[in-house]
Motif scaffolding. Structure first.
Motif, short mmCIF file in Angstrom:
data_model
loop_
_atom_site.label_atom_id
_atom_site.label_comp_id
_atom_site.label_asym_id
_atom_site.label_seq_id
_atom_site.Cartn_x
_atom_site.Cartn_y
_atom_site.Cartn_z
N GLY A 1 1.24 -1.01 -0.19
CA GLY A 1 0.27 0.00 0.22
C GLY A 1 0.54 1.35 -0.11
O GLY A 1 1.84 1.31 0.31
N ASP A 2 0.33 2.35 -0.81
CA ASP A 2 1.32 3.34 -0.64
C ASP A 2 0.53 4.74 0.66
O ASP A 2 -0.12 4.86 0.22
CB ASP A 2 0.98 4.56 -1.59
N TYR A 3 1.34 3.98 1.92
CA TYR A 3 1.03 4.08 3.43
C TYR A 3 1.44 5.64 2.97
O TYR A 3 0.98 6.47 4.20
CB TYR A 3 2.16 3.78 4.26
N ALA B 1 9.35 4.76 11.52
CA ALA B 1 7.70 4.13 11.34
C ALA B 1 7.74 3.66 12.30
O ALA B 1 6.19 4.26 12.28
CB ALA B 1 7.60 3.95 9.38
N GLY B 2 7.86 2.93 13.66
CA GLY B 2 7.44 2.55 14.07
C GLY B 2 6.89 1.23 14.90
O GLY B 2 5.49 1.20 14.91
N VAL B 3 7.14 0.69 12.89
CA VAL B 3 6.22 -0.63 13.19
C VAL B 3 7.29 -2.14 12.91
O VAL B 3 6.43 -2.93 11.77
CB VAL B 3 5.31 -0.45 11.40
N LYS B 4 8.44 -1.97 13.89
CA LYS B 4 8.87 -3.62 13.33
C LYS B 4 8.74 -4.40 13.94
O LYS B 4 8.85 -5.33 13.99
CB LYS B 4 10.15 -3.38 14.13
N ASN B 5 7.69 -4.78 15.14
CA ASN B 5 6.42 -5.43 15.81
C ASN B 5 7.50 -7.12 16.00
O ASN B 5 7.73 -7.39 15.05
CB ASN B 5 5.75 -6.20 14.33
N ASN C 1 -5.37 7.81 5.34
CA ASN C 1 -3.73 7.69 5.56
C ASN C 1 -3.90 6.04 5.62
O ASN C 1 -4.54 5.58 6.49
CB ASN C 1 -2.89 8.44 6.36
N LEU C 2 -3.09 5.74 5.61
CA LEU C 2 -3.04 4.02 5.06
C LEU C 2 -2.87 3.69 7.05
O LEU C 2 -1.43 3.17 6.88
CB LEU C 2 -2.52 2.87 4.29
N ASP C 3 -3.53 3.02 7.68
CA ASP C 3 -3.11 2.14 8.69
C ASP C 3 -2.14 0.99 8.07
O ASP C 3 -2.94 0.44 7.29
CB ASP C 3 -4.24 2.39 9.69
N LEU C 4 -1.86 0.15 9.31
CA LEU C 4 -1.34 -1.08 9.48
C LEU C 4 -1.95 -2.30 10.44
O LEU C 4 -2.24 -2.08 11.62
CB LEU C 4 0.11 -0.94 9.21
N ASP D 1 -3.12 -9.35 18.38
CA ASP D 1 -2.22 -9.14 16.45
C ASP D 1 -2.36 -7.03 17.37
O ASP D 1 -2.80 -6.67 18.34
CB ASP D 1 -3.42 -8.77 16.07
N ALA D 2 -1.03 -6.96 15.75
CA ALA D 2 -1.19 -5.56 15.98
C ALA D 2 -1.51 -4.32 15.07
O ALA D 2 -2.26 -4.92 14.15
CB ALA D 2 0.46 -5.25 16.17
N TYR D 3 -2.34 -3.17 15.99
CA TYR D 3 -2.41 -2.15 14.96
C TYR D 3 -1.93 -1.30 14.97
O TYR D 3 -1.47 -0.51 16.18
CB TYR D 3 -4.20 -1.77 15.33
N TYR D 4 -1.49 -0.56 14.00
CA TYR D 4 -0.04 0.63 13.88
C TYR D 4 -1.04 1.94 13.09
O TYR D 4 -1.28 1.42 11.93
CB TYR D 4 1.06 0.27 13.11
N ARG D 5 -1.82 2.70 13.98
CA ARG D 5 -2.32 4.31 13.33
C ARG D 5 -1.23 5.33 12.47
O ARG D 5 -0.37 5.12 12.92
CB ARG D 5 -3.18 5.01 14.30
N ASN D 6 -1.70 5.36 10.93
CA ASN D 6 -0.41 5.88 10.67
C ASN D 6 -1.36 7.78 11.22
O ASN D 6 -1.90 8.21 10.59
CB ASN D 6 -0.78 6.07 8.84
N LEU D 7 0.56 8.05 11.46
CA LEU D 7 0.35 9.32 11.80
C LEU D 7 -0.12 10.65 10.63
O LEU D 7 0.38 12.13 10.64
CB LEU D 7 1.15 9.90 13.04
N GLY D 8 0.50 10.05 9.29
CA GLY D 8 0.60 11.00 8.17
C GLY D 8 1.44 11.79 8.18
O GLY D 8 1.99 12.69 7.32
N ASP D 9 3.06 11.12 9.02
CA ASP D 9 3.86 12.41 8.53
C ASP D 9 5.23 11.27 8.30
O ASP D 9 5.82 11.07 8.87
CB ASP D 9 4.64 12.81 9.63
N GLY D 10 4.38 10.16 7.70
CA GLY D 10 5.61 8.95 8.01
C GLY D 10 6.20 7.78 9.10
O GLY D 10 6.81 6.92 8.73
N THR D 11 4.66 8.01 10.28
CA THR D 11 5.05 7.33 11.56
C THR D 11 3.84 6.51 11.50
O THR D 11 3.10 7.36 11.72
CB THR D 11 5.96 7.85 12.22
#
Length: 591
Positions: A148-150, A184-188, A205-208, A243-253
């Protein structure tokens, strides 16, 4: 204790009685009983007279061979395999392929024979290896993928779940990727499986979402055996983790919003995940296939928070109330009633489960009545997808199979490691397994895991690529359109979507048409299959004789608009308006 249907108790064995992977069956009463009607779905004469659906491609230039990392000690992750991804990373109009690979335990990236592979589609069925040029040749243990184009820069990005630290590859737009998972804070750093990008709150913004299987380490891998034969241990030895859910902050993180979103309420040894708007409220809901736990079902409340509806929805268990070994998942309107149905693949001696939507968020398990139980009972099934392969307007079904153990024959068990994969034709709401009549490939045994849906050759129908354990992938060309040796009456329209107010990948876009007074509804779902990500492009059939198509389109968070004048056997880019109030634009692409 978990229940299975063991036909050996009846003095029967599927593999000793049946030479094909498809079997005829009748709808089952409640509670369901196994039908032993083994009449083939079609006669030999019918099979011989039918045109094959798929042709296996060879000499494609893809020399990737998957490494499972298996050994005599049976490290648990190596049983589950790895996935793949289809993405046009360089925006040249041809879909490229990424393959994840495992590695031996204990992990040693410097000495590992396993390496992820990335291949650029050159057209005409040829690919070239760009793994090193693109910078995605990871040599750890890679498992699942998400595309996805995050950051909404126009280029698709790639997330790879790994045993250890997950990877986020940011597409640089020059043919290369840069690893940014720590920034980005998504190493999980759990034991992950499937993953998907989706916009949970329609903020553009695409979340993960990352599926986590459970707590496992190689140092604590137990010894499990039957009759002195070492086998992979039951999933029950592994404690499930959320599971893990990461919210996209819109600044690349991203921020970890697992707890605040409500998605930490259930831990289930997750494997496959799909997001679709199942209740037509404009927001993507989540369905997760869990291994020997109830499958998870979350409804989106529209604010990025989710309500656990597993127990009330009817999609957590089979028709007897048993939890199954949920593997791959997908979502689509298979019976054309305007509601999104769900499908999940399961283990041997369990049938794969089809859940028909009856109301907003309420489902009934209809596998038997739809013709799927006997065909799926003999196999451990993994990747899956709904798709209209023959372009008749009805969603067909594909699933790939393969056992986890390659030595069960040593203890006299009829459970081959390699099995044929399967495709079912949708006969207006009931599925009919095609077996080898769909093509010679379907008589080949493989131990398959991930699979993706894509149009490899840009001819207007949907092809399939399948990943196998310890093998090169299989690439299947769909023959519905473009077969030179016969005249085809199949017609289609393909659309690549571009969001502006919504996420650039347009994940979550919905569209509807009524051709010949028959309604058709579809949407760009997120995730699906098993550890794999299919192409982000929509393909739908156009009946013979129809000259123009009008399509009602709704981008995430927007209003429905009517796009008129779409021509059959054409490919379009549909671009969302710059504001939610602005109409989308359809641009014709050359095919």
């Amino acid at each position: 204790m978990k229940q299975h249907w063991h036909l050996a108790a009846l003095g029967l064995s599927f593999f000793s009685l049946l030479s094909a992977s498809c079997h005829n069956e009748q709808p089952l009463a409640k509670p369901p009983k196994v039908s032993l009607d083994i009449t083939p779905n079609r006669t030999e004469d019918e099979s011989a007279a039918s045109d094959p659906w798929f042709r296996k491609l060879t000499d494609t230039g893809i020399d990737f061979v998957h490494q499972s990392g298996t050994s005599e000690v049976k490290p648990f992750p190596s049983a589950n395999g790895s996935g793949l991804a289809a993405l046009d990373f360089d925006l040249d109009g041809w879909v490229d392929l990424f393959f994840a690979s495992g590695a031996p335990f204990p992990l040693d990236q410097e000495k590992s024979p396993g390496k992820d592979g990335f291949f650029r589609n050159m057209g005409s069925g040829k690919f070239t290896d760009v793994t090193d040029l693109a910078g995605v040749g990871f040599t750890g243990y890679s498992i699942g993928t998400a595309v996805g184009d995050y950051d909404n820069d126009g280029f698709p990005d790639l997330y790879v779940s790994c045993f250890g630290t997950n990877l986020l590859y940011h597409n640089q737009g020059d043919g290369s990727f840069q690893r940014v998972e720590r920034f980005a804070g998504v190493k999980n750093e759990d034991f992950p499986t499937g993953a998907m990008f989706f916009d949970a709150d329609n903020d553009g913004n695409l979340d993960l979402y990352v599926c986590n299987y459970g707590l496992w380490s190689f140092a604590d891998n137990p010894y499990c055996a039957e009759q002195g034969i070492q086998l992979y241990c039951s999933p029950k030895i592994i404690k499930a983790s959320p599971d893990a859910y990461y919210r996209n902050l819109g600044d690349g993180t991203f921020e970890d919003a697992t707890e605040t979103s409500g998605l930490a309420s259930r831990a289930g040894r997750a494997q496959g995940v799909v997001a679709a708007d199942v209740n037509a409220d404009g927001f993507l809901d989540i369905y997760v296939g869990n291994d020997l736990n109830a499958n998870s079902f979350y409804l989106n409340d529209g604010t990025g928070k989710f309500r656990d509806e597993t127990e009330l929805s009817g999609v957590g268990y089979d028709s007897r109330g048993n939890s199954q070994a949920g593997m791959g998942v997908d979502a689509a309107d298979y019976n054309r009633d305007g509601l999104i149905d769900l499908f999940v693949t399961n283990f041997k001696d369990e049938y794969s489960s089809l859940y028909q939507a009856r109301d907003s968020g309420i489902y009934f398990e209809v596998s038997a009545g739809a013709g799927l139980t006997l065909d799926t009972l003999p196999y451990v099934s993994w990747g899956t997808t709904f798709a209209d392969f023959d372009l008749d307007g009805w969603m067909d079904l594909f699933a790939v199979n393969g056992h986890v153990d390659n030595n069960r024959h040593l203890k006299g068990e009829d459970a081959p490691f390699a099995n044929p994969d399967q495709v079912w034709r949708n006969d207006e709401g009931r599925f009919r397994c095609l077996d080898k009549s769909a093509g010679r490939f379907f008589s080949e045994p493989h131990s398959s895991r991930g699979m993706v849906l894509l149009d490899l050759d840009n001819d207007g129908d949907e092809d399939v690529v399948i990943g196998h354990q310890e093998e090169a992938p299989s690439m299947l060309e769909n023959l519905a359109i473009g077969e030179k040796d016969r005249e085809s009456e199949a017609n289609s329209i393909q659309i690549r979507w571009i969001g502006q107010s919504s996420n650039r990948s347009a994940i979550g876009v919905q569209f509807h048409h009524e051709l010949n007074d028959v309604p058709y509804t579809d949407q760009m779902t997120a995730g699906g299959s098993y550890l794999s990500t299919s192409e982000l492009r929509s393909t739908f059939a156009v009946p013979s004789g129809v000259q123009e198509v009008s399509l009602e389109v709704t981008f995430p968070g927007g209003e429905p608009y009517l796009i008129e004048g779409l021509k059959p056997n054409s490919r379009y880019v549909v671009i969302e308006g710059e504001t939610p109030e602005a109409a989308p634009t359809a641009v014709l692409e050359t095919r």
